[in-house]
Design an enzyme around this catalytic site. Sequence first.
Site: not given
Ligand SMILES: [Zn+2]
Length: 470
Positions: A152-153, A89
């Site tokens: 992850e973000e 992502d």
């Molecule tokens: Zn990252």
Amino acid sequence: MSIDWKKVAADYRDDYLEDLKHLIAIQSVRDDANKTEDAPLGPGPAKALQAFLKMAERDGFETTNLDNLAGFVEYGEGAETIAILAHVDVMPAGEGWATDPFTLTIKDGNAYGRGTSDDKGPALAAYYGLKILKDQGVKLNKKVRFILGTDEESNWTGMNHYFETQPEPTMGFSPDAEFPLINGEKGNVSFTLGVKGENAGDDSLKGFDAGLRENMVPRDATAIVETADNEALVAAFTEFLDQMPVVGDVKTDGDGVHLHVIGKAAHGMEPKNGINAGTYLAKFLSQFNFGGDAGHFLALLGGALHDDSRVTKLGLAFTDDIMGDLTMNVGVMDFQAGQGGKIVLNFRYPKGIGSDDLQGALTKVAEENQFDLQKGREMVPHYVAPDDPIVTTLMATYRELTGEQAAEPEVVGGGTYGRLMKRGVAFGALFPHTEDTMHQVDEFQPVNDLLLAMAIYGRSIQALSNDLAD
Ligand SMILES: [Zn+2]
């Protein structure tokens, strides 16, 4: 088996860039508005995961897709598992790019595009390290799992799904930060101050908007205001822009005065690297006669929360010898007249101070301003001993292939996947000599850095999972 890693990585350059181009073109920004059962984070992240796994199948690997939330590529045999944790992502592109953020563009030896640095470029470099080992027929005596997350973000939904459904790896690294190596990460916690939407002053704040994510320093801020003397406001704004390290523009129409401030985006873990457009705009507006909730909102943002990444004004400044400073990022600011709004603060804290200390100080702020306070997700500080083999092996490889004999592991503001394993560290792929453009416009990585990272990752996987490690 002895491999000339730098030479082999150079041989794979064109294949690597072709695959990277394919991944960058997939707009894998989390998109809850368009989520489906098959794509729980929106279509982009699932599509990028599938594309990555398909590449690995093309290359002859066994792959597993865990509900389009996470997936992994497996190679090697053994009782122990080495994990490599990366993500597909990306952050929203934001405005102001010189090139199309979703078209990989090679210019002056640099690869530009959203994800070239965070994290598609490094993820693919690590994957190619594994692929080279397979292509060369190297036998590994540990199991290697190259694991991809899709969130992850934001909330780590994907990687959490992996760890809920799969056995914990023995040790591992995440190619999602910087070299040389991060063996300690600060704690990470967010708080939201909820604001009501009343205006009670002579001047009226109709709307205020800054920030896309709590972990990002806002580049843009906009406000719509109505005052007794709009011309004076516009003149003052022009003067303010002249004096401050921000630019902007202003126009007046039937709704009132539309103000726009442009600062500099940066990763929220080091707000000093950015210029927060939102708190600058609030600082400007707070000199006027706004009242009620709008007045409190602007006064807090433009006062105690402005330009204070070390949180001295709230009396929370704190430093740990190993882990460094407590930091604060004012990531999201939103106000709509008559409806309300919020201020989202993201803190990175070293050991020695806890989220309770932060909550105590913020509760006071909330009470003074009639805001309500909500604590968001929290990750506690993470630390792996410098003499753990995961640290010593990776550091040895890094020193060997870069020649930087003095390189030492470090502690950062964190939030990398390394913390998901007791013996997990972050390892690359941003080199110390390269500008950090993660989460920023014109994100890039030098192609040679990516190839050197590929060599380091391949050599490291070999050292961790081959007889070389013993
Ligand atoms: Zn990252």
